[in-house]
Write a protein that holds these residues in place. Structure first.
Motif, mmCIF file in Angstrom:
data_model
loop_
_atom_site.group_PDB
_atom_site.id
_atom_site.type_symbol
_atom_site.label_atom_id
_atom_site.label_comp_id
_atom_site.label_asym_id
_atom_site.label_seq_id
_atom_site.Cartn_x
_atom_site.Cartn_y
_atom_site.Cartn_z
ATOM 1 N N ALA A 149 0.825 -1.213 0.000
ATOM 2 C CA ALA A 149 0.000 0.000 0.000
ATOM 3 C C ALA A 149 0.860 1.264 0.000
ATOM 4 C CB ALA A 149 -0.928 -0.010 1.212
ATOM 5 N N ILE A 150 1.927 1.249 0.785
ATOM 6 C CA ILE A 150 2.811 2.421 0.866
ATOM 7 C C ILE A 150 3.529 2.643 -0.463
ATOM 8 C CG2 ILE A 150 4.917 3.304 1.976
ATOM 9 C CD1 ILE A 150 3.858 1.801 4.541
ATOM 10 N N LEU A 151 3.978 1.576 -1.079
ATOM 11 C CA LEU A 151 4.638 1.695 -2.377
ATOM 12 C C LEU A 151 3.683 2.203 -3.451
ATOM 13 C CD1 LEU A 151 6.835 -1.528 -2.313
ATOM 14 C CD2 LEU A 151 7.645 0.843 -2.237
ATOM 15 N N GLU A 152 2.378 1.999 -3.246
ATOM 16 C CA GLU A 152 1.369 2.483 -4.190
ATOM 17 C C GLU A 152 0.892 3.892 -3.841
ATOM 18 O OE1 GLU A 152 -1.672 -0.499 -4.187
ATOM 19 O OE2 GLU A 152 -0.535 -1.869 -5.491
ATOM 20 N N GLY A 153 1.504 4.496 -2.789
ATOM 21 C CA GLY A 153 1.199 5.890 -2.486
ATOM 22 C C GLY A 153 0.478 6.165 -1.183
ATOM 23 N N ALA A 154 0.189 5.141 -0.389
ATOM 24 C CA ALA A 154 -0.499 5.369 0.885
ATOM 25 C C ALA A 154 0.387 6.155 1.849
ATOM 26 C CB ALA A 154 -0.898 4.032 1.523
ATOM 27 N N TYR A 155 -0.237 7.033 2.632
ATOM 28 C CA TYR A 155 0.474 7.821 3.646
ATOM 29 C C TYR A 155 0.755 6.908 4.839
ATOM 30 C CZ TYR A 155 1.609 11.979 6.437
ATOM 31 O OH TYR A 155 2.248 12.930 7.200
ATOM 32 N N PHE A 156 2.003 6.905 5.301
ATOM 33 C CA PHE A 156 2.487 5.977 6.334
ATOM 34 C C PHE A 156 2.500 6.679 7.689
ATOM 35 C CE2 PHE A 156 6.506 3.193 7.393
ATOM 36 C CZ PHE A 156 5.786 2.516 8.362
ATOM 37 N N ILE A 157 1.693 6.181 8.627
ATOM 38 C CA ILE A 157 1.609 6.717 9.990
ATOM 39 C C ILE A 157 1.992 5.623 10.980
ATOM 40 C CG2 ILE A 157 0.088 7.718 11.752
ATOM 41 C CD1 ILE A 157 -1.756 8.594 9.396
ATOM 42 N N ALA A 158 2.830 5.958 11.960
ATOM 43 C CA ALA A 158 3.178 5.004 13.022
ATOM 44 C C ALA A 158 2.832 5.613 14.372
ATOM 45 C CB ALA A 158 4.664 4.651 12.975
ATOM 46 N N THR A 159 2.330 4.791 15.268
ATOM 47 C CA THR A 159 2.005 5.287 16.612
ATOM 48 C C THR A 159 3.266 5.646 17.373
ATOM 49 O OG1 THR A 159 1.964 3.033 17.516
ATOM 50 C CG2 THR A 159 -0.131 3.954 16.751
ATOM 51 N N ASN A 160 4.357 4.923 17.120
ATOM 52 C CA ASN A 160 5.623 5.199 17.795
ATOM 53 C C ASN A 160 6.736 4.437 17.103
ATOM 54 O OD1 ASN A 160 6.384 2.589 19.534
ATOM 55 N ND2 ASN A 160 4.160 2.860 19.622
ATOM 56 N N ASN A 161 7.959 4.685 17.547
ATOM 57 C CA ASN A 161 9.107 3.980 16.972
ATOM 58 C C ASN A 161 9.922 3.270 18.052
ATOM 59 O OD1 ASN A 161 10.508 3.298 14.577
ATOM 60 N ND2 ASN A 161 12.102 4.798 15.028
#
Length: 274
Positions: A149-161
């Motif tokens: 999905a990310i490679l197809e353009g989806a915006y990537f959100i993470a709760t934390n790292n």
């Protein structure tokens, strides 16, 4: 009076047990003295309601507005993105947004509160946003779907790292950051992290017009999240050596990861406030 923002994992508890049995009494003493108490966590495996119940089970009764967690922050951030999207659209029309979530049920429930469509791991639909939190039921297929999905353009959100979480016996288990690292490696894409050390997660506290930053303390066990957040936000930083950070690690800390205070346990916070 001070504003005290306590981390949870490694400070209040490890896994399902209190770090120390006297912690509820310490919190009560601080409240009786008039200090404002908040609890802040990057762990997205529960939401505010879940953390309220867990705190109560361990003898600490709090209101929902005293709990700040990354699952709620992820919902708030996505909600803001959707509002901006609607404002830019023709006639303010709402576009149906597809979201793929890696995470436990409390994170999924938070995202379900928004006007979005959750995409399943086996659904072949275009995804607009990928949201990643800690997932104790992670599969290769989930990683593959998120990366696709990310490679197809989806915006990537993470709760934390956070690469690890402290559990009983001072053991560490892989955290959300380990999942994020796998997705980053396969997409070469950095996520927007809503949790610590991003001040976004405490924006509600920082906007309080009566806040005195010189008497506001973040008390945590991680240099790269708790201490960095405090120093980035102009708050006082207190490192507790009851979680992931050892005394040697603390002594080597530099720059914005260097804590103002180092304490061995929460009993010592009362000495700092005198």
């Amino acid at each position: 009076m001070a504003t005290l923002i306590f981390d949870l994992d490694g400070v209040i508890w490890r896994g399902e047990n209190l770090v120390s049995p006297d912690i509820p009494a310490i919190i009560k003493r601080l409240e009786r003295k008039g200090h404002r108490i908040y609890f802040l966590t990057n762990n997205s495996t529960l939401n505010q309601y879940g953390y309220q119940r867990k705190l109560a089970r361990l003898g600490i009764k709090v209101f929902l507005n005293q709990i700040i967690c990354s699952s709620n922050a992820a919902r708030q951030f996505l909600e803001k993105k959707l509002e901006n999207l609607k404002a830019r659209s023709f006639r303010g029309e709402e576009k149906k947004v597809n979201v793929f979530v890696i995470g436990e049920k409390p994170l999924v429930r938070e995202i379900e509160r928004l006007k979005v469509r959750l995409v399943g791991v086996y659904e072949h639909k275009k995804v607009d946003y990928v949201i990643v939190g800690a997932d104790w039921h992670l599969t290769y297929k989930k990683l593959e779907r998120a990366a696709e999905a990310i490679l197809e353009g989806a915006y990537f959100i993470a709760t934390n790292n956070d690469k690890t979480y402290p559990v009983q016996g001072r053991r560490l288990r892989p955290g959300c950051g380990a999942i994020v690292a796998a997705i980053r490696a396969s997409t070469n894409c950095r996520p927007y992290i809503v949790g610590k050390p991003n001040p976004f997660i405490i924006k509600g506290i920082l906007k309080n017009p009566g806040l005195d930053r010189n008497s506001t303390y973040i008390i945590g066990d991680r240099l790269d999240t708790d201490i960095l957040l405090a120093n980035r936000s102009g708050l006082r930083s207190v490192l507790v050596l009851s979680g992931t950070t050892t005394e040697k690690m603390a002594e080597k800390a530099k720059g914005r990861e260097k804590p103002e205070y180092i304490i061995r346990n929460l009993k010592e916070i009362e000495k700092i406030l005198k």
